[in-house]
Design an enzyme around this catalytic site. Structure first.
Site, PDB file in Angstrom:
ATOM      1  N   HIS A  64      -7.983 -40.417  51.014  1.00 57.31           N
ATOM      2  CA  HIS A  64      -7.920 -41.345  49.890  1.00 57.31           C
ATOM      3  C   HIS A  64      -6.457 -41.648  49.555  1.00 57.31           C
ATOM      4  CE1 HIS A  64     -12.199 -41.284  48.517  1.00 57.31           C
ATOM      5  NE2 HIS A  64     -12.197 -40.149  49.212  1.00 57.31           N
TER       6      HIS A  64
ATOM      7  N   CYS B 194     -12.498 -43.590  53.278  1.00 56.26           N
ATOM      8  CA  CYS B 194     -13.496 -42.518  53.338  1.00 56.26           C
ATOM      9  C   CYS B 194     -14.824 -43.061  53.869  1.00 56.26           C
ATOM     10  CB  CYS B 194     -13.643 -41.870  51.956  1.00 56.26           C
ATOM     11  SG  CYS B 194     -14.455 -40.257  51.993  1.00 56.26           S
TER      12      CYS B 194
ATOM     13  N   GLU C 163      -5.184 -43.833  47.750  1.00 55.79           N
ATOM     14  CA  GLU C 163      -4.966 -44.333  46.389  1.00 55.79           C
ATOM     15  C   GLU C 163      -4.464 -43.253  45.446  1.00 55.79           C
ATOM     16  OE1 GLU C 163      -9.491 -43.398  46.545  1.00 55.79           O
ATOM     17  OE2 GLU C 163      -7.896 -44.102  47.890  1.00 55.79           O
TER      18      GLU C 163
END
Length: 601
Positions: free
Chosen positions: A525, A398, A527
């Protein structure tokens, strides 16, 4: 539908989220379908506008919901996809009731906490519990509900009242209450003290809820006489008192529950003993053992501005751990405050400046996570510059991707004032610009949020190979600014490749430096969708590049390198023997290894 409610007492931060997740794991391992709900008593509508220092990271769901980080635990542990409605807040409940009142749905009645707020909470739970979250049709068998905060909090009272009525509403055999409490050991006395738990359970019972199972957090397993005392004073059967003592990693928690037959106590209260099988937790056992046996470290420098609170980057830490386990490496995270890398710090605090740069230069890989605001941005730019020029594996997420573009424009294109309009609205070379559909006046829910599709522009790039040579991927977003599409041609002609874009081709999603061992930026993102058995592709690439395994991974990105868990030496310590110092035990509670650098879960 069966319901398991997890409450907490004495102090916050005991691990209710991990306990609720582990209960879900063990029930799922028994063959049941499980869903989860998290109740947060704060007035915010969602977690989107809260600082990470306030409440840890903001976890983003597929539908764009900005929710509590515990929903991330649920998704990772249970491998499910939750919705924004699986996170209930006081703000959401009051907003829904007020909206109904404004529409006249209450037919002129006086709108009150009892019954309207209480009924709204119960109806919300029943409705959301029926939503399938595991990709299968029809509702789950069991819904695990976690009530945030501790018993006795003023803001929790409406939820306590609602849940007390809800337990009566669904009837016996459909509701089980698990109360997580603390059994401390005072240094002066040296014995396990039960009084805090007694008071907590007494308060719970006074509010109309009686625990079926006690989950006691302690540094060491509870003594038998302590269990008997708790049983007598808390009116809970001794076999239903579970010890959740300190362990080397949280993947042992479902195993702790299984070994103490917590699943049998819960299933008995839910009348499910005849339908459920024995919990199949072989994969969890292998993962927990592997995590304990790894000795060869991989050091990742985490360059951010929230480094003082590890929960601010919880999903990033989990994704790094998932990837490092796949590569059979012991993860060591070096926390580097980005502001400490800047020239201003060199003048004001040279020792901090030198320490930060030493951590960065000694690391095997560098990660710049997402964030907001301009504090420490220059330090992140310097970290990206160091990684690019010195061929150090780099992953920017990001904002981390955006600063990599800014650094490239400044250093390679020689555009010295290149910047994001977030930090310099008047820059003549805006590399990063404000998104057209965003809002500059409202903060909550106005970003590009949730799952969006990214199309690969070429299959001959590291990112596409790491994802398994697919043509597109769906990943979760949370940002307001993006790379300026008007500068793409100039950036690419200088060597920066934007290998992933959205369906319009104007939103840059993944960048790479083709002539670098591993220099990747992602606007999304990754994750948030990482799982223990299925690590995020881009995190796997970072860890693999950092420990010299990238070529192997690129040849077979779906290869499980963790299959042989016993080849790295004997397991030490044994999973359920504590053996840690009191200082180390406190560190484990905080989610950090005693050396302050590695994550344990």
């Amino acid at each position: 539908m069966k319901y398991v409610l997890v409450t907490g007492g004495v102090v916050s931060g005991l691990g209710k989220g991990v306990t609720a997740s582990s209960i879900g794991v063990i029930l799922k391992a028994c063959g049941l379908r499980v869903t989860s709900i998290k109740i947060d008593p704060y007035l915010n509508t969602d977690a989107g506008t809260m600082s990470p220092f306030e409440h840890g990271e903001v976890f983003v769901l597929d539908d764009g919901g900005e929710v509590d980080l515990d929903l991330g635990n649920y998704e990772r542990f249970l491998d499910i996809k939750l919705t924004r409605d699986n996170n209930i807040t006081t703000g959401k409940i009051y907003q829904s009731v007020i909206n109904k009142e404004r529409k006249g749905d209450y037919l002129g009645k006086t709108v009150q906490v009892v019954p309207h707020i209480i009924d709204a909470i119960q109806e919300w739970i029943e409705r959301v519990a029926m939503i399938p979250v595991d990709g299968k049709e029809g509702p789950a068998d069991v819904c695990v509900i976690e009530l945030g905060g501790t018993i006795g909090d003023i803001e929790s009272m409406p939820f306590i009242e609602a849940l007390g009525r809800f337990s009566y509403r669904v009837g016996p055999g459909n509701f089980c209450l698990v109360h997580v409490s603390l059994v401390p050991v005072l240094n002066v006395v040296g014995e396990q003290k039960t009084k805090p738990t007694q008071h907590s359970v007494r308060g719970l019972r006074a509010l109309g809820l009686t625990p079926n199972v006690l989950a006691c957090r302690s540094a060491m397993p509870l003594n038998d006489n302590v269990k008997e005392k708790l049983s007598q004073f808390c009116h809970v059967q001794a076999e239903n008192i579970i010890t959740l003592h300190d362990v080397s990693n949280i993947w042992h928690i479902p195993l702790l529950l299984r070994d103490q037959k917590a699943h049998e106590a819960i299933l008995k209260d839910l009348n499910l003993l005849s339908l459920a099988g024995e919990p199949m937790l072989e994969e969890w056992m292998a993962r927990a053992k592997l995590c304990d046996t790894l000795r060869d470290p991989v050091r990742i420098a985490m360059v951010g501005k929230y480094t003082g609170l590890s929960d601010s980057y919880l999903s990033v830490l989990k994704a790094l751990l998932h990837a490092s386990l796949n590569c059979r490496k012991k993860l060591v995270v070096e926390w580097v405050p980005s502001a400490d890398l800047e020239a201003e710090t060199a003048k004001e605090a040279p020792e901090r400046f030198d320490a930060a740069w030493k951590l960065l230069k000694d690391a095997d890989g560098i990660l710049v996570p997402g964030g907001f605001g301009d504090r420490g941005v220059q330090g992140k730019i310097l970290a990206a510059k160091y990684a690019r020029e010195n061929k150090v594996p780099f992953l920017g997420i990001c904002l981390g991707m955006q600063i990599a573009v800014i650094e490239f424009a400044r250093s390679v294109l020689n555009l010295k004032d290149a910047n994001s309009t977030e930090f310099d609205p008047d820059t003549l070379n805006p590399c990063v610009i404000f998104m057209p559909e965003g809002s500059k006046t409202h903060m909550g829910g106005t970003m590009r949020l949730g799952s969006r599709r990214t199309y690969f522009q070429t299959t001959d790039c590291k990112s596409a190979k790491l994802y398994g040579n697919v043509s597109y991927v769906d990943e979760r977003h949370r940002h307001r600014y993006e790379v300026n599409p008007d500068m793409i041609m100039e950036l690419e002609s200088a060597g920066l490749a934007f290998v992933g874009r959205d369906e319009t081709g104007r939103r840059m999603e993944i960048l790479e430096l083709p002539d670098h061992p591993y220099f990747v930026g992602a606007q999304f993102h990754p994750e948030f969708k990482s799982r223990p058995g299925k690590p995020s592709a881009l995190f796997l690439g970072l860890i693999a590049a950092s420990c010299g395994q990238l070529d192997t991974i690129l040849q077979n990105p779906n290869q499980k390198l963790t299959s042989n868990v016993s080849s790295n030496g004997p397991m030490t310590p044994k999973p359920y023997q504590n053996g840690t110092s009191k200082k180390a035990a406190k560190s484990l509670l905080n989610g950090i290894y005693p050396n302050g650098n590695g994550v344990h879960a």
